[in-house]
Design a protein around this motif. Structure first.
Motif, PDB file in Angstrom:
ATOM      1  N   ALA A 122       0.652  -1.105   0.263  1.00  0.00           N
ATOM      2  CA  ALA A 122      -0.043   0.195  -0.170  1.00  0.00           C
ATOM      3  C   ALA A 122       0.870   1.367   0.423  1.00  0.00           C
ATOM      4  N   GLU A 123       1.913   1.070   0.884  1.00  0.00           N
ATOM      5  CA  GLU A 123       2.888   2.464   0.439  1.00  0.00           C
ATOM      6  C   GLU A 123       3.794   2.607  -0.771  1.00  0.00           C
ATOM      7  N   LEU A 124       3.585   1.344  -1.420  1.00  0.00           N
ATOM      8  CA  LEU A 124       4.464   1.580  -2.622  1.00  0.00           C
ATOM      9  C   LEU A 124       3.461   1.636  -3.399  1.00  0.00           C
ATOM     10  N   LEU A 125       1.848   1.546  -3.979  1.00  0.00           N
ATOM     11  CA  LEU A 125       1.110   2.222  -4.112  1.00  0.00           C
ATOM     12  C   LEU A 125       0.854   3.589  -4.004  1.00  0.00           C
ATOM     13  N   GLU A 126       1.306   3.930  -2.494  1.00  0.00           N
ATOM     14  CA  GLU A 126       1.040   5.439  -2.858  1.00  0.00           C
ATOM     15  C   GLU A 126       2.465   6.265  -2.951  1.00  0.00           C
ATOM     16  N   ILE A 127       3.520   5.692  -2.774  1.00  0.00           N
ATOM     17  CA  ILE A 127       3.928   6.638  -3.832  1.00  0.00           C
ATOM     18  C   ILE A 127       4.230   6.847  -5.025  1.00  0.00           C
ATOM     19  N   VAL A 128       4.004   6.023  -5.580  1.00  0.00           N
ATOM     20  CA  VAL A 128       3.903   5.617  -7.115  1.00  0.00           C
ATOM     21  C   VAL A 128       2.372   6.400  -7.660  1.00  0.00           C
ATOM     22  N   GLY A 129       1.470   6.697  -7.040  1.00  0.00           N
ATOM     23  CA  GLY A 129       0.671   7.935  -6.795  1.00  0.00           C
ATOM     24  C   GLY A 129      -0.706   6.626  -7.200  1.00  0.00           C
ATOM     25  N   LEU A 130      -0.466   5.353  -6.551  1.00  0.00           N
ATOM     26  CA  LEU A 130      -1.834   5.241  -7.027  1.00  0.00           C
ATOM     27  C   LEU A 130      -2.921   4.808  -5.699  1.00  0.00           C
ATOM     28  N   GLY A 131      -2.647   5.105  -4.606  1.00  0.00           N
ATOM     29  CA  GLY A 131      -2.984   5.071  -2.614  1.00  0.00           C
ATOM     30  C   GLY A 131      -4.384   5.422  -2.660  1.00  0.00           C
ATOM     31  N   GLU A 132      -4.907   6.337  -3.687  1.00  0.00           N
ATOM     32  CA  GLU A 132      -6.617   6.346  -4.089  1.00  0.00           C
ATOM     33  C   GLU A 132      -7.057   4.254  -4.948  1.00  0.00           C
ATOM     34  N   ARG A 133      -5.858   3.598  -5.530  1.00  0.00           N
ATOM     35  CA  ARG A 133      -6.209   2.610  -6.117  1.00  0.00           C
ATOM     36  C   ARG A 133      -6.689   0.942  -5.881  1.00  0.00           C
ATOM     37  N   LEU A 134      -6.314   1.169  -4.217  1.00  0.00           N
ATOM     38  CA  LEU A 134      -5.765  -0.169  -4.289  1.00  0.00           C
ATOM     39  C   LEU A 134      -6.637  -1.260  -4.443  1.00  0.00           C
ATOM     40  N   LYS A 135      -8.268  -1.148  -4.881  1.00  0.00           N
ATOM     41  CA  LYS A 135      -8.927  -2.525  -4.712  1.00  0.00           C
ATOM     42  C   LYS A 135      -9.726  -2.663  -6.422  1.00  0.00           C
ATOM     43  N   HIS A 136      -8.876  -1.698  -7.073  1.00  0.00           N
ATOM     44  CA  HIS A 136      -9.237  -2.135  -8.327  1.00  0.00           C
ATOM     45  C   HIS A 136      -8.453  -2.751  -9.336  1.00  0.00           C
ATOM     46  N   TYR A 137      -9.008  -3.149 -10.210  1.00  0.00           N
ATOM     47  CA  TYR A 137      -8.426  -4.234 -11.006  1.00  0.00           C
ATOM     48  C   TYR A 137      -7.593  -3.522 -12.277  1.00  0.00           C
ATOM     49  N   PRO A 138      -6.872  -4.623 -12.794  1.00  0.00           N
ATOM     50  CA  PRO A 138      -5.342  -3.534 -13.603  1.00  0.00           C
ATOM     51  C   PRO A 138      -6.689  -3.027 -15.142  1.00  0.00           C
ATOM     52  N   ASN A 139      -7.928  -3.660 -15.447  1.00  0.00           N
ATOM     53  CA  ASN A 139      -8.088  -3.139 -16.818  1.00  0.00           C
ATOM     54  C   ASN A 139      -9.429  -1.683 -16.247  1.00  0.00           C
ATOM     55  N   GLU A 140      -9.532  -1.446 -14.878  1.00  0.00           N
ATOM     56  CA  GLU A 140      -9.985  -0.414 -14.456  1.00  0.00           C
ATOM     57  C   GLU A 140      -8.306   0.944 -14.907  1.00  0.00           C
ATOM     58  N   ILE A 141      -7.871   0.403 -14.703  1.00  0.00           N
ATOM     59  CA  ILE A 141      -6.664   1.704 -14.642  1.00  0.00           C
ATOM     60  C   ILE A 141      -5.985   2.211 -15.864  1.00  0.00           C
ATOM     61  N   SER A 142      -5.647   3.280 -16.164  1.00  0.00           N
ATOM     62  CA  SER A 142      -4.310   3.457 -17.318  1.00  0.00           C
ATOM     63  C   SER A 142      -3.800   2.519 -17.648  1.00  0.00           C
ATOM     64  N   GLY A 143      -3.071   2.450 -19.254  1.00  0.00           N
ATOM     65  CA  GLY A 143      -1.752   2.260 -19.203  1.00  0.00           C
ATOM     66  C   GLY A 143      -0.817   2.483 -18.366  1.00  0.00           C
ATOM     67  N   GLY A 144      -0.402   3.341 -18.156  1.00  0.00           N
ATOM     68  CA  GLY A 144       0.516   4.398 -17.979  1.00  0.00           C
ATOM     69  C   GLY A 144       0.364   4.503 -16.522  1.00  0.00           C
ATOM     70  N   GLU A 145      -0.964   3.623 -15.353  1.00  0.00           N
ATOM     71  CA  GLU A 145      -0.795   3.899 -14.293  1.00  0.00           C
ATOM     72  C   GLU A 145      -0.547   2.366 -14.002  1.00  0.00           C
ATOM     73  N   GLN A 146      -1.378   1.228 -15.269  1.00  0.00           N
ATOM     74  CA  GLN A 146      -0.486  -0.372 -14.900  1.00  0.00           C
ATOM     75  C   GLN A 146       0.672  -0.180 -14.596  1.00  0.00           C
ATOM     76  N   GLN A 147       1.523   0.676 -15.463  1.00  0.00           N
ATOM     77  CA  GLN A 147       3.516   0.506 -15.668  1.00  0.00           C
ATOM     78  C   GLN A 147       3.123   0.947 -13.613  1.00  0.00           C
ATOM     79  N   ARG A 148       2.815   1.908 -13.431  1.00  0.00           N
ATOM     80  CA  ARG A 148       3.557   2.238 -12.274  1.00  0.00           C
ATOM     81  C   ARG A 148       3.543   1.278 -10.958  1.00  0.00           C
ATOM     82  N   VAL A 149       1.638   0.107 -11.538  1.00  0.00           N
ATOM     83  CA  VAL A 149       2.057  -0.727 -10.174  1.00  0.00           C
ATOM     84  C   VAL A 149       2.692  -2.022 -10.340  1.00  0.00           C
ATOM     85  N   SER A 150       3.385  -2.390 -11.955  1.00  0.00           N
ATOM     86  CA  SER A 150       4.345  -2.703 -12.340  1.00  0.00           C
ATOM     87  C   SER A 150       6.173  -2.218 -11.635  1.00  0.00           C
TER      88      SER A 150
END
Ligand code: ADP
Length: 228
Positions: A122-150
């Motif tokens: 959760a902290e890492l997702l916060e660092i990459v700017g996706l702290g509000e999207r923890l429960k989302h699925y990959p197909n619910e976010i953009s390509g750039g956001e998916q790369q930040r998850v990776s």
């Protein structure tokens, strides 16, 4: 951190042989953010894959943190990759049936971590700017956001080195800039060592060092202190 001597890699045999690396010597220090650049076919991915223990050279030596990694058994290598190295590729390869939080902590579960990994994910997702999207699925976010998850996933086990192979190649310019800025922040604020293959001339201005490959050898190695 990485010490490479006289690395050779040839694909195929005899008249079908391709000499991808022809004697590469390289040292990358802890805390560097370096790009490997050069024309298509110059050996960039081959070099990154060998340093990331995803492929083996024909000859030469590779020391990572003073460890002779080419001497490891397949099992030891798998463990070393999981525990000590992080990878970001052009394609994000997230598991579609898992939330982004789960995607990020899977490598910690694979390593046998018992607790704390959900919080760290959760902290890492916060660092990459996706702290509000923890429960989302990959197909619910953009390509750039998916790369930040990776990228968050690549960092979960606190790797010594983060390897990135054309991490922005599938992204639009705005998303690519966000990803590059993120790498820069991870490098400057957390001291993360990063080695990135790219063919985007734009990326040059974000890194401390550009290692130019040409026909399987290092043609130029340019360190700048603009970003230091
Ligand atoms: P770059 O990443 O700079 O485009 P690569 O490392 O992918 O370069 O490739 C270097 C050379 O090795 C190229 O001539 C490429 O065609 C060849 N090559 C790469 N992978 C393979 C492979 N699996 N089998 C045969 N030849 C390969």
């Amino acid at each position: 951190m990485i010490f490479v001597e006289n690395l050779y890699k040839t694909y195929g045999h005899d008249s079908a042989a391709t000499h991808a690396l022809k004697g590469v010597d390289l040292e990358v220090k802890a805390g560097e953010f370096a790009a490997i650049m050069g024309r298509s076919g110059s050996g960039k991915s081959t070099l990154l894959h060998i340093l990331g223990l995803l492929d083996v050279p024909n000859s030469g030596s590779v020391l990572i943190d003073r460890k002779d990694v080419l001497k490891l058994t397949e099992g030891q290598k798998a463990r070393f990759r999981l525990a000590e190295l992080g990878y970001v590729f052009q394609e994000y390869s997230l598991l579609p049936e898992m939330t982004i939080l789960e995607n990020v902590y899977i490598p910690a579960v694979c390593l046998g971590s018992e607790n704390g990994y959900r919080k760290r994910a959760a902290e890492l997702l916060e660092i990459v700017g996706l702290g509000e999207r923890l429960k989302h699925y990959p197909n619910e976010i953009s390509g750039g956001e998916q790369q930040r998850v990776s990228i968050a996933r690549a960092l979960i086990n606190r790797p010594k080195i983060l390897f990135a192979d054309e991490p922005t190649a599938s992204l639009d310019i705005a998303s690519a800039t966000v990803v590059l800025e993120l790498f820069k922040k991870l490098n400057k604020e957390m001291g993360q060592t990063i080695l990135m293959v790219t063919h985007e001339p734009e990326d040059e201005k974000h890194v401390d060092r550009v290692i130019w490959l040409k026909d399987g050898i290092i043609d130029k190695d340019i360190k700048s202190n603009i970003n230091l």
